[in-house]
Design a protein around this motif. Structure first.
Motif, PDB file in Angstrom:
ATOM      1  N   SER A  99      -5.953 -12.985  -6.348  1.00  0.00           N
ATOM      2  CA  SER A  99      -5.579 -11.645  -6.799  1.00  0.00           C
ATOM      3  C   SER A  99      -6.794 -10.845  -7.192  1.00  0.00           C
ATOM      4  CB  SER A  99      -4.678 -11.727  -8.034  1.00  0.00           C
ATOM      5  OG  SER A  99      -3.469 -12.312  -7.706  1.00  0.00           O
ATOM      6  N   PRO A 100      -6.857  -9.610  -6.759  1.00  0.00           N
ATOM      7  CA  PRO A 100      -7.943  -8.758  -7.237  1.00  0.00           C
ATOM      8  C   PRO A 100      -7.771  -8.545  -8.737  1.00  0.00           C
ATOM      9  CG  PRO A 100      -6.713  -7.703  -5.454  1.00  0.00           C
ATOM     10  CD  PRO A 100      -5.945  -8.897  -5.850  1.00  0.00           C
ATOM     11  N   VAL A 101      -8.852  -8.127  -9.375  1.00  0.00           N
ATOM     12  CA  VAL A 101      -8.765  -7.775 -10.792  1.00  0.00           C
ATOM     13  C   VAL A 101      -8.427  -6.297 -10.857  1.00  0.00           C
ATOM     14  CG1 VAL A 101     -10.042  -7.603 -12.956  1.00  0.00           C
ATOM     15  CG2 VAL A 101     -10.480  -9.511 -11.403  1.00  0.00           C
ATOM     16  N   TYR A 102      -7.375  -5.964 -11.605  1.00  0.00           N
ATOM     17  CA  TYR A 102      -6.916  -4.571 -11.604  1.00  0.00           C
ATOM     18  C   TYR A 102      -7.493  -3.779 -12.766  1.00  0.00           C
ATOM     19  CZ  TYR A 102      -3.944  -5.509  -7.661  1.00  0.00           C
ATOM     20  OH  TYR A 102      -3.511  -5.822  -6.401  1.00  0.00           O
ATOM     21  N   TRP A 111      -4.545  -8.196  -1.141  1.00  0.00           N
ATOM     22  CA  TRP A 111      -4.632  -6.816  -1.619  1.00  0.00           C
ATOM     23  C   TRP A 111      -3.257  -6.163  -1.714  1.00  0.00           C
ATOM     24  CZ3 TRP A 111      -9.143  -5.346  -3.481  1.00  0.00           C
ATOM     25  CH2 TRP A 111     -10.324  -5.927  -2.972  1.00  0.00           C
ATOM     26  N   GLU A 112      -2.256  -6.775  -1.076  1.00  0.00           N
ATOM     27  CA  GLU A 112      -0.945  -6.132  -0.926  1.00  0.00           C
ATOM     28  C   GLU A 112      -1.146  -4.826  -0.157  1.00  0.00           C
ATOM     29  OE1 GLU A 112       1.682  -6.315  -4.465  1.00  0.00           O
ATOM     30  OE2 GLU A 112       0.159  -7.669  -5.285  1.00  0.00           O
ATOM     31  N   LYS A 113      -0.425  -3.776  -0.525  1.00  0.00           N
ATOM     32  CA  LYS A 113      -0.522  -2.566   0.264  1.00  0.00           C
ATOM     33  C   LYS A 113      -1.603  -1.647  -0.305  1.00  0.00           C
ATOM     34  CE  LYS A 113       2.358   1.091   2.196  1.00  0.00           C
ATOM     35  NZ  LYS A 113       1.160   1.961   2.056  1.00  0.00           N
ATOM     36  N   LEU A 114      -2.499  -1.197   0.551  1.00  0.00           N
ATOM     37  CA  LEU A 114      -3.548  -0.287   0.108  1.00  0.00           C
ATOM     38  C   LEU A 114      -3.605   0.945   0.993  1.00  0.00           C
ATOM     39  CD1 LEU A 114      -6.724  -2.533  -0.429  1.00  0.00           C
ATOM     40  CD2 LEU A 114      -5.244  -1.623  -2.206  1.00  0.00           C
TER      41      LEU A 114
END
Lengths: 271, 352
Positions: B126-129, B170-173
């Motif tokens: 998971s990216p860091v948000y 990334w899911e949806k970007l």
């Protein structure tokens, strides 16, 4: 590159080796763009800026100076090795090795190839920004791991120092009103025209950051170089800064740093 | 893609190796005596890397991919990449920022994310948000101590970059911004190779007015041309310094700070001066409007200048979104205009 010019102008025999294979700026900074490297029976000859200042860089060997050098590690490695085995420097007082930023193949290779050659140490250049200091802490740790002595840390691009008269004034509409403004000032506050002004450009969140960082990492801090447009101009034009701008903002600071560097090298020799 | 630019010749191959992915691999005259000859001849080396398929799948949900490049270090590339990500996010887009500067990852700090860690889930890393709509991935998150030097040679860096592309979810970007190290090296070659089936929109190239950095950036643009990456725009960073007159410091002949007295005198004799904005040329090259002219010469779009603005630097130091926090600073309008032109360039490419 100006270190080399300064040492050469002080009478030393100096060599400058540029191992920044992908971004070799050294030839241009010494006014040597377009020069070629010659081979003799004793090896590759450096390109001489002066009798006592010879330079070697991949920049001399690229066909067109705008060609990208897109090499992976092993090929770069091979070229750096050749720089060290085949260049005939003859007798030198100082060899300055310019590296690419960071800690990568070129650094690892350089250290490996020179491990029996008694490198005096490293000069580490940083700017006041926290970001660049974070990277420089890594660089210093690299030196510690590879047992290269840090001869000194330099805080470059410190405050901008320029003559008041080189400022440009614009009004609310973005129009240049410098001439009128300077005229008014000459009538009402003429002393202002002779002032030297400073401005913080790249300040980090910590005052005197580079100095404190060096202290923290237990390495010597050897000086600040102010942002000085004349220094940049000298590099653009491949000219020796200290000779051509003896009274510029960065001149004294720079000479003091070269001095401290020479002392640090001598101390190491006596160890 | 011109494969001759990206050779993968093993280090133990013959001098005139045709490359393991060539049609003649293992069968050319020059292959005789090479230890890899039978491997190449069997066709095994010509199979597409299965990772490329995985990467392509990840990129199905990513709208636009923009690489941020510079020829030289210290031109403000990471600053531009981070603030571009912040600005797009504040405009409501779903943004990802991938930092492939394995040896000098400045992105976490520039986004106020120092010390954060990466989490793994069943769908990947998971990216860091930073915000709901701004996710970040960088090796900076994975180093034990943030002062540890990353001293890796090419192949290991390569492996990590590949993992960034195959494993990050990334899911949806709407936009993925990829911050690179300066120059043209392993990280760039790897990135371009891994993303070759993913339709990179193009590159934003950052330069400064100095001739030196422009020489490097011409090389960078040539790299883009060779690898068929469209140059969406060139940005001239660190243009003139623009600051309020009141932030100047005055010293006398002895180097003593006489700012207070000087400002007092000025307030009495020339009060209007105190409200002025002053500019100074710091990094000027020998050619006026150098970056613009260079872009013209190289036939790529020039999309704007960013003045040297201490507030922009402060924002980056503190990991803050510049445009939001300094809406009236010297670099704000120029920066917004550049983001705008970049978005238009990306739209135009999509329509090609």
């Amino acid at each position: 590159a100006n270190w080399r010019f300064t040492l050469a102008s002080q009478g030393f025999q100096v060599g400058l080796l540029d191992v920044d294979i992908c971004g070799p700026s050294v030839p241009q900074m010494l006014g040597l763009s377009g020069q070629e490297v010659h081979q003799s029976s004793s090896g590759w000859s450096p390109v001489y800026v002066r009798d006592n200042l010879g330079v070697m860089s991949i920049g001399f060997m690229l066909p067109g100076s705008d060609d990208a050098v897109i090499w992976r590690g092993p090929r770069k490695n091979g070229l750096i090795k050749q720089f060290f085995t085949d260049v005939d420097w003859e007798k030198l007082d100082y060899l300055i090795v310019d590296t690419p930023p960071g800690t990568s193949d070129e650094h690892i290779s350089t250290v490996q190839f020179l491990k029996d050659c008694d490198i005096d140490g490293a000069l580490v250049v940083t700017t006041p920004q926290e970001i660049s200091m974070a990277d420089v802490r890594k660089e210093i740790n690299f030196c510690k791991k590879t047992e290269i002595k840090v001869l000194g840390v330099v805080g470059n691009m410190d405050q901008l120092k320029i003559p008041f008269q080189s400022l440009l004034f614009s009004n609310g509409k973005g129009e240049n009103i410098t001439a009128q403004t300077m005229h008014e000032i000459s009538e009402k506050l003429p002393d202002l025209l002779d002032a030297v002004v400073s401005a913080n450009v790249f300040n980090g969140t910590v005052e005197r950051g580079p100095e404190k960082m060096a202290e923290l990492m237990e390495v010597p801090f050897i000086g600040y170089i102010p942002l000085d447009p004349n220094l940049l101009k000298a590099c653009e034009n491949g000219r020796p800064f200290v000779e051509e701008y003896p009274k510029s903002a960065a001149t004294e600071p720079f000479l003091s740093i070269v001095d401290r560097l020479k002392k640090a090298v001598e101390e190491k020799t006596m160890e | 893609m011109n494969n001759s630019i990206l050779p993968d010749k093993p280090s133990n191959s013959n001098k005139t190796c045709v490359g393991p992915t060539s049609e003649k691999a293992g069968k050319a005259d020059t292959c005789k005596g090479c230890p890899n000859q039978s491997a190449c001849a069997s066709g095994a080396t010509k199979l597409p890397d299965p990772s490329l398929k995985k990467i392509r799948a990840r990129f199905e949900t990513i709208g636009h991919t923009i690489l941020v490049l510079s020829g030289k270090g210290g031109v403000g590339k990471s600053t531009v990449a981070c603030q571009l990500a912040f600005t797009l996010a504040s405009q409501g887009f779903q943004v990802g920022l991938l930092d492939v500067d394995i040896c000098g990852p400045s992105v976490p700090q520039m986004l106020g994310l120092s010390g954060q860690e990466v989490h793994q889930s069943s769908s990947g890393w998971s990216p860091v948000y930073v915000r709901d709509n701004l996710g970040v991935m960088s090796i900076g998150f994975m180093l034990p101590g943030s002062d540890d030097a990353v001293i890796w040679r090419g192949p290991r860096k390569n492996g990590l970059i590949k993992q960034f592309f195959t494993d990050v979810d990334w899911e949806k970007l709407d936009y993925l911004i990829v911050d690179t190290p300066p120059g043209t090296s392993d990280e760039h070659i790897s990135t371009v190779q891994f993303l070759k089936d993913c339709d990179i929109d193009g590159a934003l190239v950052v330069t400064t007015p100095q001739e030196i950095s422009m020489a490097d950036v011409r090389k960078e643009i040539n790299f883009c041309k060779k690898t068929e990456i469209k140059v969406l725009g060139v940005v001239g960073n660190m243009d003139q310094l623009k600051i309020p007159f009141q932030s100047l410091l005055f010293s006398n002949g002895k180097g003593e700070n006489i700012t207070a007295q000087t400002m007092h005198e000025i307030s009495e004799k020339l009060p209007d001066l105190l409200d002025a904005v002053v500019s100074a040329n710091v990094f000027n090259g020998t050619v006026e409007r150098g970056p613009e002219k260079m872009a013209e010469l190289m036939e790529v779009p020039f999309i704007g200048y960013i003045p040297l603005d201490p507030n922009l630097l402060k924002a980056c130091e503190n990991g803050r979104p510049f445009v939001e926090e300094y809406p009236k600073s010297a670099a704000t309008e120029p920066f917004l205009s550049i983001v705008d032109r970049l978005k238009k360039a990306v739209e135009e490419k999509t329509m090609e």
